[in-house]
Scaffold this motif. Structure first.
Motif, mmCIF file in Angstrom:
data_model
loop_
_atom_site.group_PDB
_atom_site.id
_atom_site.type_symbol
_atom_site.label_atom_id
_atom_site.label_comp_id
_atom_site.label_asym_id
_atom_site.label_seq_id
_atom_site.Cartn_x
_atom_site.Cartn_y
_atom_site.Cartn_z
ATOM 1 N N VAL A 164 0.905 -1.113 0.005
ATOM 2 C CA VAL A 164 -0.067 0.096 -0.064
ATOM 3 C C VAL A 164 0.841 1.310 -0.033
ATOM 4 O O VAL A 164 0.729 2.268 -0.712
ATOM 5 C CB VAL A 164 -0.932 0.022 1.454
ATOM 6 N N SER A 185 -1.030 -1.216 5.875
ATOM 7 C CA SER A 185 -2.335 -0.499 6.223
ATOM 8 C C SER A 185 -3.332 -1.531 5.739
ATOM 9 O O SER A 185 -3.247 -2.168 4.802
ATOM 10 C CB SER A 185 -1.963 0.786 5.358
ATOM 11 N N GLU A 210 11.046 -0.229 8.830
ATOM 12 C CA GLU A 210 11.524 1.229 8.753
ATOM 13 C C GLU A 210 12.653 1.209 9.672
ATOM 14 O O GLU A 210 12.708 0.949 10.756
ATOM 15 C CB GLU A 210 10.515 1.929 9.260
ATOM 16 N N ARG A 216 10.053 8.481 16.614
ATOM 17 C CA ARG A 216 8.453 8.217 16.386
ATOM 18 C C ARG A 216 8.077 7.262 15.316
ATOM 19 O O ARG A 216 7.175 7.113 14.653
ATOM 20 C CB ARG A 216 8.138 9.633 15.776
ATOM 21 N N HIS A 223 -2.907 0.895 14.291
ATOM 22 C CA HIS A 223 -3.308 1.863 13.080
ATOM 23 C C HIS A 223 -4.989 1.792 13.066
ATOM 24 O O HIS A 223 -5.470 0.816 12.905
ATOM 25 C CB HIS A 223 -2.904 1.005 11.646
ATOM 26 N N VAL A 355 -1.658 11.807 11.461
ATOM 27 C CA VAL A 355 -2.768 10.950 10.315
ATOM 28 C C VAL A 355 -2.209 11.243 8.798
ATOM 29 O O VAL A 355 -1.613 12.494 8.757
ATOM 30 C CB VAL A 355 -3.974 11.774 10.713
ATOM 31 N N GLY A 356 -2.504 10.317 8.101
ATOM 32 C CA GLY A 356 -2.273 10.588 6.663
ATOM 33 C C GLY A 356 -3.453 10.166 6.104
ATOM 34 O O GLY A 356 -3.919 9.196 6.283
ATOM 35 N N GLY A 357 -3.995 10.794 5.142
ATOM 36 C CA GLY A 357 -5.146 10.383 4.273
ATOM 37 C C GLY A 357 -5.426 11.286 3.113
ATOM 38 O O GLY A 357 -4.696 12.216 2.567
ATOM 39 N N ARG A 360 -9.259 9.252 -2.819
ATOM 40 C CA ARG A 360 -8.824 8.113 -3.646
ATOM 41 C C ARG A 360 -9.258 8.182 -5.139
ATOM 42 O O ARG A 360 -10.201 8.805 -5.270
ATOM 43 C CB ARG A 360 -9.033 6.704 -3.283
ATOM 44 N N PHE A 398 -8.620 7.599 5.989
ATOM 45 C CA PHE A 398 -7.375 8.017 6.488
ATOM 46 C C PHE A 398 -6.781 7.084 7.593
ATOM 47 O O PHE A 398 -7.394 6.182 7.717
ATOM 48 C CB PHE A 398 -7.506 9.269 7.362
#
Ligand code: NSS
Length: 430
Positions: A164, A185, A210, A216, A223, A355-357, A360, A398
């Motif tokens: 993803v 995700s 990672e 962080r 999630h 937050v990421g989003g 789409r 998100f």
């Protein structure tokens, strides 16, 4: 089964008889008097044991007990201003349930590495206990908000076959002879689910190989993700703000005692919507002014986010990222195709992205084009592309990192402090 807990006993009237099960947190003796701090999941109470008031031999036995021994104490509740919280339990009888066989290795002033190697014991500390209760309150508040707003909770697989968030951070594994990965995700599965459930959320682990050893990043994090049919970017930002606020408020309401124990002053007003919004282009300008050498198309690293977030007092959105800076599925903005209709939510004070989003791509051909542009093979995304073939609709979603949010809320020194058993590049034990 245990029926009475430390905090219940503290509320009993003077003279009540009570039996408590718990662990010896510490012990002090003054001649014929022994003080035990008895710990359980709800708190700590002082137990006083007088020689002569307990059966023969048990005073000496208890005097030799090591820290963290499990005991059962029966006695009488005394209100005494000299005791912590003004209450103590005067012991009448005491029984050892599980004796500590060695000196408990967790002590004040011990090095962090030792604490992490002995996390299975360290988690008994009041500090870790408080953080875990706050974490539970945070998740509870999130679930309550989703419930009140008509979202359905779903559970998605952890074994997956297509990236993803890019191949660089995929954990590869051998799935009976074929290559599979641990999920980064649940987004794609959520996107499949909106065609029947429309508004969905899930709370489960995601994995990222990672290697960045920052304060962080975890390799396994929890999630919280949501996906909404017929929502566009503007709708999504409102959902994120409202949920985020409800989560902060929920913690303030439900975990006041734990926040106090940690010495954290959390004012829910800091998370009250609306949140400031800047575009990616504006963020670049701020960063350049601050001396960063950032080019159009760069994603921001920890340093950039930290400096940017020092400019704000509330959580804030960075919207409309350069299309090359984020994953292929983000919807290019028809008003400016150099950017996408997406957003990150950053927390203030140097903490950064939580937050990421975004919206789409819901058009079949546009999605194929973007997959190719990102150097990926549309074959690998066959089922994901199928979703654009049968009644595709605009949709947005998100992902929020639970540990990142706690890290910011509680001003924790490191994100791993938000986990019961953290997973980082250097740590899979205990
Ligand atoms: O990579 S994200 O920015 N976005 C996604 O994974 C989307 N597919 C989510 C979605 O739209 N459904 O990650 C989302 C959040 C990010 O803002 C962090 O808060 C958290 O997930 N995150 C992490 N937390 C801890 N450690 C690591 N390594 C990590 N990576 C992301």
């Amino acid at each position: 089964m245990k029926k009475l807990y430390v905090e219940d006993v503290k509320k009993l009237p003077e003279g009540s008889e009570a039996t408590l099960l718990g662990w010896v947190r510490s012990k002090r003796s003054h001649g014929g008097l022994l003080f035990i701090d008895l710990r359980d999941s709800t708190g700590i109470i002082q137990v006083t044991i007088r020689r002569g008031e307990v059966p023969d031999g048990s005073f000496e036995y208890v005097a030799r007990l090591r820290r963290e021994s499990a005991i059962k104490v029966s006695g009488v509740v005394k209100h005494d201003p000299r005791a912590p919280d003004g209450v103590e339990l005067r012991c009448r009888s005491i029984e050892v349930i599980g004796e500590s066989l060695d000196d408990f290795p967790i002590r004040k002033g011990i090095k962090i590495k030792f604490l992490l190697d002995n996390r299975h014991l360290h988690i008994r500390s009041p500090r870790v206990t408080a953080i875990m209760k706050i974490r539970a309150a945070l998740l509870k508040a999130a679930r309550r908000w989703f419930e009140e707003n008509g979202f359905i909770e779903i559970n998605c697989p952890s074994f997956i076959t297509a990236a993803v968030e890019g191949g660089a951070t995929l954990f590869k594994l051998d799935y009976f002879g074929r290559e599979a990965y641990l999920t980064q995700s649940s987004q794609f599965y959520q996107e499949a689910a909106i065609y029947s459930l429309e508004k969905v959320y899930s709370i489960q682990p995601s994995f990222r190989a990672e290697l960045s050893r920052t304060r962080r990043h975890l390799t396994e994090f929890w999630h919280l993700e949501a996906e909404i049919a017929y929502a566009e970017l503007e709708d999504l930002l409102e959902v994120i703000e409202n949920l985020f606020y409800a989560m902060v408020e929920g913690v303030c309401e439900q975990a006041e005692k734990e926040l106090n124990l940690l010495g954290v002053k959390l004012d829910p007003d800091v998370a009250k919507p609306p949140y400031p919004r800047i575009t990616y282009a504006e963020a670049l300008e701020i960063l350049r002014r601050k001396g960063f050498d950032v080019k159009w198309g760069d994603d921001f690293g920890a340093d950039e986010e930290r400096e940017l977030s020092k400019e704000f007092e509330k959580p804030f959105f960075v919207t409309h990222w350069a299309r090359e800076s984020k994953a292929f599925y983000h919807m290019p903005d028809p008003a400016d195709p150099r950017v996408c209709k997406n957003a990150d939510l950053l927390t203030p004070g140097g903490y950064g992205e939580v937050v990421g989003g975004g919206q789409r791509i819901h058009d079949y051909n546009q999605l194929i084009e973007r997959i190719r542009e990102a150097g990926l093979n549309p074959e690998d995304y066959k089922w994901y592309l199928d979703l654009r073939k049968y009644g595709s609709v605009p949709h947005s979603g998100f992902g929020l990192g639970i540990e990142r949010m706690l890290w910011w809320m509680l001003k924790l020194p490191h994100i791993r402090d938000a986990c019961l058993f953290p997973r980082t590049p250097a740590r899979v034990y205990p």
